[in-house]
Motif scaffolding. Structure first.
Motif, PDB file in Angstrom:
ATOM      1  N   GLY A   1       0.808  -1.210   0.000  1.00 32.49           N
ATOM      2  CA  GLY A   1       0.000   0.000   0.000  1.00 32.49           C
ATOM      3  C   GLY A   1       0.844   1.264   0.000  1.00 32.49           C
ATOM      4  N   LEU A   2       1.886   1.272   0.822  1.00 34.07           N
ATOM      5  CA  LEU A   2       2.782   2.433   0.846  1.00 34.07           C
ATOM      6  C   LEU A   2       3.474   2.627  -0.508  1.00 34.07           C
ATOM      7  N   LEU A   3       3.888   1.517  -1.113  1.00 29.88           N
ATOM      8  CA  LEU A   3       4.570   1.600  -2.398  1.00 29.88           C
ATOM      9  C   LEU A   3       3.644   2.157  -3.473  1.00 29.88           C
ATOM     10  N   LEU A   4       2.399   1.651  -3.508  1.00 27.58           N
ATOM     11  CA  LEU A   4       1.445   2.107  -4.511  1.00 27.58           C
ATOM     12  C   LEU A   4       0.975   3.533  -4.249  1.00 27.58           C
ATOM     13  N   LEU A   5       1.054   3.964  -3.010  1.00 25.68           N
ATOM     14  CA  LEU A   5       0.623   5.316  -2.677  1.00 25.68           C
ATOM     15  C   LEU A   5       1.688   6.355  -3.004  1.00 25.68           C
ATOM     16  N   PHE A   6       2.942   6.061  -2.627  1.00 24.26           N
ATOM     17  CA  PHE A   6       3.995   7.071  -2.738  1.00 24.26           C
ATOM     18  C   PHE A   6       4.759   7.024  -4.059  1.00 24.26           C
ATOM     19  N   LEU A   7       4.974   5.836  -4.625  1.00 21.81           N
ATOM     20  CA  LEU A   7       5.772   5.756  -5.846  1.00 21.81           C
ATOM     21  C   LEU A   7       5.131   6.479  -7.024  1.00 21.81           C
ATOM     22  N   PRO A   8       3.824   6.277  -7.297  1.00 26.11           N
ATOM     23  CA  PRO A   8       3.227   6.999  -8.441  1.00 26.11           C
ATOM     24  C   PRO A   8       3.320   8.515  -8.317  1.00 26.11           C
ATOM     25  N   ALA A   9       3.313   9.020  -7.079  1.00 25.49           N
ATOM     26  CA  ALA A   9       3.379  10.473  -6.889  1.00 25.49           C
ATOM     27  C   ALA A   9       4.742  11.034  -7.264  1.00 25.49           C
ATOM     28  N   THR A  10       5.752  10.182  -7.388  1.00 22.33           N
ATOM     29  CA  THR A  10       7.111  10.646  -7.681  1.00 22.33           C
ATOM     30  C   THR A  10       7.514  10.436  -9.129  1.00 22.33           C
ATOM     31  N   LEU A  11       6.709   9.726  -9.907  1.00 22.37           N
ATOM     32  CA  LEU A  11       7.080   9.406 -11.286  1.00 22.37           C
ATOM     33  C   LEU A  11       6.643  10.519 -12.240  1.00 22.37           C
ATOM     34  N   PRO A  12       7.389  10.766 -13.302  1.00 21.23           N
ATOM     35  CA  PRO A  12       7.039  11.806 -14.286  1.00 21.23           C
ATOM     36  C   PRO A  12       5.965  11.322 -15.260  1.00 21.23           C
ATOM     37  N   TRP A  13       4.733  11.208 -14.768  1.00 15.92           N
ATOM     38  CA  TRP A  13       3.649  10.655 -15.582  1.00 15.92           C
ATOM     39  C   TRP A  13       3.364  11.502 -16.810  1.00 15.92           C
ATOM     40  N   SER A  14       3.611  12.798 -16.727  1.00 15.48           N
ATOM     41  CA  SER A  14       3.321  13.662 -17.875  1.00 15.48           C
ATOM     42  C   SER A  14       4.171  13.300 -19.089  1.00 15.48           C
ATOM     43  N   ARG A  15       5.274  12.598 -18.870  1.00 12.41           N
ATOM     44  CA  ARG A  15       6.130  12.203 -19.979  1.00 12.41           C
ATOM     45  C   ARG A  15       5.964  10.742 -20.360  1.00 12.41           C
ATOM     46  N   ILE A  16       5.747   9.870 -19.392  1.00 12.09           N
ATOM     47  CA  ILE A  16       5.686   8.448 -19.701  1.00 12.09           C
ATOM     48  C   ILE A  16       4.275   7.980 -20.026  1.00 12.09           C
ATOM     49  N   SER A  17       3.278   8.838 -19.786  1.00  9.32           N
ATOM     50  CA  SER A  17       1.910   8.467 -20.128  1.00  9.32           C
ATOM     51  C   SER A  17       1.691   8.585 -21.631  1.00  9.32           C
TER      52      SER A  17
END
Length: 390
Positions: free
Chosen positions: A267-283
């Protein structure tokens, strides 16, 4: 004191899972064209569903409700730790990914689970009133699922997602049998070690490009998540925190506590990791922050918008403008007619903005007109044609 602990443990666990899902909606954006399609359809029924949070709320609430039904089913089967059953389901990455998306799949899965749970209750109960109640609940769930299947909100992923609660319930029963035999601890330790190795490999993948840049060694661009100058330490910290809790799980003696700690780490991994990834580029789909950078320039002269199927819904939803979809399906503008449509708008004095994913529309643009090109994301291009001012 012990009775209070037993009473409050499900409440605390449920509150943590609810917070986990509702917070995840903030960090997980809309990343596919299908999610933007759903957001637009939902907005027709619920005009207030703006932004990237509210369109994902139905999926999150439906997923949490499914977890609650799974808890009741595990409790009804007299499992010793019914909360762990629901936690395993809700912390499963696939459940989390679909359950925090802009999608009707979790809603369909919920209706199917309600139908199955109601029929199971009717079959299991001996009391006539309870049998009728279970049959009525199952009938309502089946009717709701059938109705959803006839609407534009139908999503096949929901039928697959509906199988997961049964799988996790079966796994929980199997785990308790292994616990009775005294072998559950060893198997959970093996799983924890493998899980930790996967997280370490993910950390190496994130850090490898930075190390290669320092050593002046080439690294595949397709595997590079963070570019030079971007902060990696936040993602690394999220992975390290998950590893710490997996270490606690490895050192815990009771198998039920191991499951709880593994779920907590996930749960911690799924909560915090996505918030740190550059989704605007990899999406693959346009993101709000990328469009907002060019918004002031492209909206000066009330432009008309053209876009291919993979970007049209995102542009329409994020910019709140009508978009002419270009494609070969029914009610879409055929690509060979795009240049003519653009020229007509330009002659009327309007600007034209074209979104071309992976260059699909590049060859259908008017060659004799000057345009401004934007490349806010690597996946798609934006062309701005200025209208003929009179």
């Amino acid at each position: 004191m012990k009775s209070k602990h037993i009473t409050w443990t499900p409440v605390i666990g449920s509150a943590m899972l609810i917070i986990f899902y509702l917070l995840s909606l903030r960090f997980r954006g809309l990343f596919t064209a299908q999610e933007y399609d759903f957001a637009l359809m939902l907005q027709q029924l619920w005009p207030a569903a703006n932004g990237t949070y509210l369109p994902k709320l139905p999926a999150a609430l439906a997923t949490l409700a499914t977890g609650g039904i799974l808890y009741l089913a595990a409790h009804g089967l007299r499992l010793l730790h019914p909360g762990n059953t629901a936690a395993m389901y809700l912390c499963f990455p696939l459940t989390w990914w679909v359950g925090t998306s802009a999608s009707s799949a979790p809603v369909l899965a919920l209706f199917i689970v309600i139908a199955a749970a109601g029929l199971f209750l009717a079959h299991r109960e001996k009391n006539l009133l309870w049998k009728l109640a279970g049959f009525s609940i199952g009938l309502l769930g089946a009717a709701a699922a059938a109705y959803l299947a006839q609407t534009v909100f139908f999503n096949w992923t929901g039928t697959v997602l509906a199988i997961l609660p049964l799988l996790f319930l079966t796994f929980a029963i199997r785990l308790e049998k292994l616990d009775d035999r005294g072998t559950a601890e060893r198997k959970l330790n093996i799983f924890t070690v493998v899980y930790a190795v996967v997280i370490i490999m993910l950390m190496v993948l994130l850090l490898a490009p930075a190390v290669c840049r320092f050593l002046k060694i080439s690294f595949p661009a397709a595997l590079t998540v963070f570019r030079a100058g971007e902060h990696i330490y936040q993602s690394a910290a999220a992975l390290i925190i998950a590893l710490i809790w997996l270490f606690f799980a490895l050192k815990t003696a009771k198998s039920s506590d191991k499951v709880s700690l593994i779920c907590f780490a996930t749960g911690l991994l799924l909560l915090f990791l996505p918030a740190t990834l550059p989704w605007s580029r990899i999406s693959k789909a346009p993101q709000p922050e990328s469009l907002m950078k060019i918004y002031p320039e492209i909206m000066v002269n009330d432009p008309v918008f053209f876009a291919d199927a993979s970007t049209s819904s995102a542009v329409s939803f994020l910019l709140k403008v009508p978009v002419q979809r270009v494609g070969r399906a029914k009610n879409e503008l055929p690509p060979p007619q795009l240049a003519k449509a653009i020229i007509q708008k330009l002659e009327q004095g309007k600007d034209a903005v074209i979104f071309s994913d992976l260059g699909e529309l590049d060859s259908f643009l008017p060659e004799d007109k000057v345009c401004t090109k934007f490349t806010s994301q690597k996946q798609y291009k934006i062309f701005l044609f200025k209208g003929d001012k009179k």
